[in-house]
Design a protein around this motif. Structure first.
Motif, PDB file in Angstrom:
ATOM      1  N   GLN A 195       0.846  -1.184   0.000  1.00  0.00           N
ATOM      2  CA  GLN A 195       0.000   0.000   0.000  1.00  0.00           C
ATOM      3  C   GLN A 195       0.891   1.247   0.000  1.00  0.00           C
ATOM      4  N   PRO A 196       0.538   2.236  -0.832  1.00  0.00           N
ATOM      5  CA  PRO A 196       1.350   3.468  -0.841  1.00  0.00           C
ATOM      6  C   PRO A 196       1.144   4.239   0.457  1.00  0.00           C
ATOM      7  N   PRO A 197       2.103   5.094   0.784  1.00  0.00           N
ATOM      8  CA  PRO A 197       1.913   5.942   1.972  1.00  0.00           C
ATOM      9  C   PRO A 197       0.674   6.817   1.800  1.00  0.00           C
ATOM     10  N   LEU A 200      -0.456   9.367  -1.305  1.00  0.00           N
ATOM     11  CA  LEU A 200       0.192   9.060  -2.588  1.00  0.00           C
ATOM     12  C   LEU A 200      -0.671   8.094  -3.380  1.00  0.00           C
ATOM     13  N   PRO A 201      -0.658   8.239  -4.719  1.00  0.00           N
ATOM     14  CA  PRO A 201      -1.456   7.314  -5.540  1.00  0.00           C
ATOM     15  C   PRO A 201      -0.827   5.926  -5.552  1.00  0.00           C
ATOM     16  N   PRO A 202      -1.636   4.902  -5.828  1.00  0.00           N
ATOM     17  CA  PRO A 202      -1.072   3.539  -5.920  1.00  0.00           C
ATOM     18  C   PRO A 202      -0.157   3.427  -7.126  1.00  0.00           C
ATOM     19  N   SER A 203       0.748   2.462  -7.069  1.00  0.00           N
ATOM     20  CA  SER A 203       1.654   2.212  -8.187  1.00  0.00           C
ATOM     21  C   SER A 203       0.856   1.728  -9.386  1.00  0.00           C
TER      22      SER A 203
END
Length: 139
Positions: free
Chosen positions: A45-47, A50-53
């Motif tokens: 999971q992104p911080p 922030l958007p997901p990868s």
């Protein structure tokens, strides 16, 4: 074991004027031992904020449940050979008998490497058809 990635094959034959339908449902994970499941860990999971990868659309992670309800994530590339094995087994079980069949891929994913094992079996990919239609709508 079943996964959402199922190949359902149906054959129709005429019997006294009415169509008789034979239906076989085969899951990609049917016959795979639990220790050999091609599972993928969930993406990190992104911080917060922030958007997901980005995800590689050619090999999407597919989230499904096993027969016992356990959620699992499997990559399309790992399921493709397992689905092909199920299609091939169904074609072998049919032999040369019966009416032509339609195999319907009941899963989210394109599975571009999946091929019909016989000219008597038409492989339908509803997800691919829907994705193509959505792409045409976008222009």
């Amino acid at each position: 074991m079943r996964a959402c990635a199922c190949a359902a094959a149906a054959g129709a034959a005429r019997s006294g004027g009415a169509a008789a339908i034979a239906l076989a449902v085969r899951g990609a994970l049917d016959g795979v031992c639990e220790g050999a499941l091609p599972l993928t860990p969930p993406p990190p999971q992104p911080p917060p904020g922030l958007p997901p990868s980005p995800v590689d659309a050619s090999d999407c992670p597919l989230i499904t449940r096993l027969n016992d309800g356990t959620p699992v994530t499997v990559h399309e590339a790992a399921l493709t050979p397992l689905l092909q094995r199920q299609l091939d087994a169904h074609a072998a079980a049919l032999g040369g008998r019966g009416a032509p069949c339609v195999a319907v891929l009941l899963c989210a994913g394109r599975f571009d490497g999946l091929r019909s094992p016989s000219e008597r079996i038409t492989l339908l990919r509803p997800f691919a058809a829907a994705a193509d239609a959505a792409a045409r709508l976008r222009g």
